[in-house]
Write a protein that holds these residues in place. Sequence first.
Motif, PDB file in Angstrom:
ATOM      1  N   ILE A 246       0.832  -1.212   0.000  1.00 58.15           N
ATOM      2  CA  ILE A 246       0.000   0.000   0.000  1.00 58.15           C
ATOM      3  C   ILE A 246       0.863   1.258   0.000  1.00 58.15           C
ATOM      4  N   ALA A 247       2.021   1.185   0.699  1.00 55.57           N
ATOM      5  CA  ALA A 247       2.819   2.396   0.882  1.00 55.57           C
ATOM      6  C   ALA A 247       3.671   2.723  -0.326  1.00 55.57           C
ATOM      7  N   SER A 248       3.755   1.833  -1.292  1.00 48.59           N
ATOM      8  CA  SER A 248       4.671   2.116  -2.410  1.00 48.59           C
ATOM      9  C   SER A 248       3.938   2.400  -3.721  1.00 48.59           C
ATOM     10  N   ALA A 249       3.545   1.346  -4.425  1.00 52.57           N
ATOM     11  CA  ALA A 249       3.049   1.522  -5.792  1.00 52.57           C
ATOM     12  C   ALA A 249       1.774   2.373  -5.907  1.00 52.57           C
ATOM     13  N   PRO A 250       0.765   2.203  -5.023  1.00 50.17           N
ATOM     14  CA  PRO A 250      -0.443   3.019  -5.197  1.00 50.17           C
ATOM     15  C   PRO A 250      -0.199   4.517  -5.129  1.00 50.17           C
ATOM     16  N   LYS A 251       0.887   4.953  -4.456  1.00 47.69           N
ATOM     17  CA  LYS A 251       1.178   6.395  -4.443  1.00 47.69           C
ATOM     18  C   LYS A 251       1.492   6.875  -5.858  1.00 47.69           C
ATOM     19  N   VAL A 252       2.233   6.042  -6.595  1.00 50.48           N
ATOM     20  CA  VAL A 252       2.577   6.404  -7.976  1.00 50.48           C
ATOM     21  C   VAL A 252       1.305   6.496  -8.815  1.00 50.48           C
ATOM     22  N   ALA A 253       0.403   5.507  -8.615  1.00 47.91           N
ATOM     23  CA  ALA A 253      -0.852   5.530  -9.365  1.00 47.91           C
ATOM     24  C   ALA A 253      -1.687   6.747  -8.976  1.00 47.91           C
ATOM     25  N   GLY A 254      -1.668   7.100  -7.685  1.00 49.69           N
ATOM     26  CA  GLY A 254      -2.420   8.273  -7.231  1.00 49.69           C
ATOM     27  C   GLY A 254      -1.888   9.544  -7.864  1.00 49.69           C
TER      28      GLY A 254
END
Lengths: 479, 206
Positions: A246-254
């Motif tokens: 949760i703390a890594s890839a979804p930030k990029v998508a966000g």
Amino acid sequence: MMTLEMLNLSIAMPEIFLLVLACTVLVVDVYLKDERRNVTYVLSQFGLIITLILISQQNPQSREIAFNGLFVNDLLATVLKYAVVLLVAVVFVYSRRYLQDRNIFKGEFYVLGLFGLLGMMVMISSNHFLSMYLGLELLSLSLYAMVAFNRENPNAAEAAMKYFILGAIASGMLLYGMSMVYGMTGSLNIVEVAVALDKIEGNNIVLIFGLVFMVIGLAFKLGAVPFHMWIPDVYHGSPTAVTSYIASAPKVAGFAMIIRLLAESMGSFQTDWQGMFIIMAVLSMIVGNVIAIAQTNLKRLLAYSTISHVGFIMLGLLAGNQEGYSAAMFYTLTYALTSLGAFGVIILLARKGFEAENIDDFKGLNQRSPWFAFMMLIIVFSMAGVPPTVGFWAKLAVLKAVVNIDMLWLALVAVFFSIIGIFYYLRIVKIMYFDDALDKSDINCTRDMQIALSANGLSVLLLGLYPAALMSICIAAFS
Amino acid sequence: MTFFEVVFYAFSTLMVVAALGVVSARNPVHSVLFLVLTFFASSAIWLLLEAEFLAITLVLVYVGAVMVLFLFVVMMLDINVTRMREGLMRYAPFGIAIAILLIVQMVMVVGPEHFGLQAFPVPESHAADYSNTKELGRVLYTDYVYAFELASVILLVAIVAAITLTMRRRPNTRYQKPSAQMKVLKEDRLRIIKMKSETIEPENKQ
């Protein structure tokens, strides 16, 4: 009449392959016995490598449209897709041992992880409000299930419940905002919306109304104050393997979601959402950095640190020009990498029946393993923004973008609160290097985990020594 | 007032009242039934918009299938209504204030000023042989095939997630093995024992 060629399927090859991969893993896993669960893991990793190869086959220089305008591939999409696939692959490496030790080494973790990755790639490549929303829901649904993955843990169930309900409300907000924009522009296609908005003169209250709802939805998904309440509980409650996801890839998508929805389609309303972003950015930096000081649980501390970093990302976005967007992109990519490393170290120290999630568990890490203590040192320095790590360059780029739009006060506020933030980052360093170890047991972990974690830590350092390469890619993505 | 308007206002009022009933009913089963009524009223409004296929799908799928399942779930769950109502009065003023604020804003924005007949003229009604279903199918499988496929993937994830979170494999669960059952021979089940025939001796202890 429509033909299959008009869909331009070859542009979406990585996504199509990933979908086939996820379904294959789902079916193969059913026929595996528990002791042969490694096959699922190897298959997922192998598939991710092929996905990376397929992404590299795309031509990133031209902007190409597929699926009748619902899908777009450009340099921004290609770079961000590389990042999310790599991040998820590293999460899978980190999490294998952790899941095995807790008897939750199940195929569903990988299936949901791959579907979530598909959702992120859909978001990154979407050229339409509809595909953006569907990608977001695909990602969110996978995340809700992953948070509750460890059914024996009541904390995880509580976190999943909070995440699910708040996430559903945020999705509703986003949809309502989109419907307002649709009502005024008559289109959901991001390019067409941008064209229609350019023609609208004056202050259109319906569009502002829709914009507010969209910004609220986006801010929730990214975790900006005052829509941050779910982050500490979810980071703390979910298994550390899932937290690292949760703390890594979804930030990029966000980040991609904000760029596509606000910068690309609502660009002509930039002054309106800039004001909202300033408030949220300042609040995020205040709340994130100040509350983090009081935390004793490292996962909660990192959650509040995430909130403050989101504030920094918003600083770059609110600049609203090429410099600001590329600075925010650089920040997001490097922050996702750093955050992944931090959770990697927490997973490294955890073992059967023991979660290394309190700060005291890091006491005397230097005596137990000087190398991994050094890795954690690099990661923590990068989060605090100490040169020569990459975090320093990311903060510098964002601050420069803010100063260049004549908002010196905002840059000063950001610097002030990141100095407060340095306090709790340095406390981790002090505990690792100057305190005596409470438990002196050896750190034993698999070879692939050691290599991945070392690569992760060193990349934070190397990107800090040579930031120019990644920076020039980020600048090229917005030119 | 034309017939069209009478129908619209009748069903709109019904929908709002039923929606209020969903959240205010004391009995959860009544809430579900109010939700059915809400769906039914909104399907009538869709009919007014000439979206016949969607209207009928709403009744068939939601009212017919989903809500009946929902009703089963609500009846089977042991919901403690009094515990759920704890704190309701404490949060009610805050919630009502926000709701009123939102409604006022919405009425101001989504009013005839911006969405009136000047901005959106009444669309021409379609000819009698116009097929709503056909048109919907055409755009669904051509223009929006990507969104359609994504929606199906989301449903797949929902299934996977639901099974992951609820299915438990207990070690002592007993399964049937049909193949083994089919292979059973008479000799495996039936044992013929040779023994002397027993005679019941009359008890005469007296």
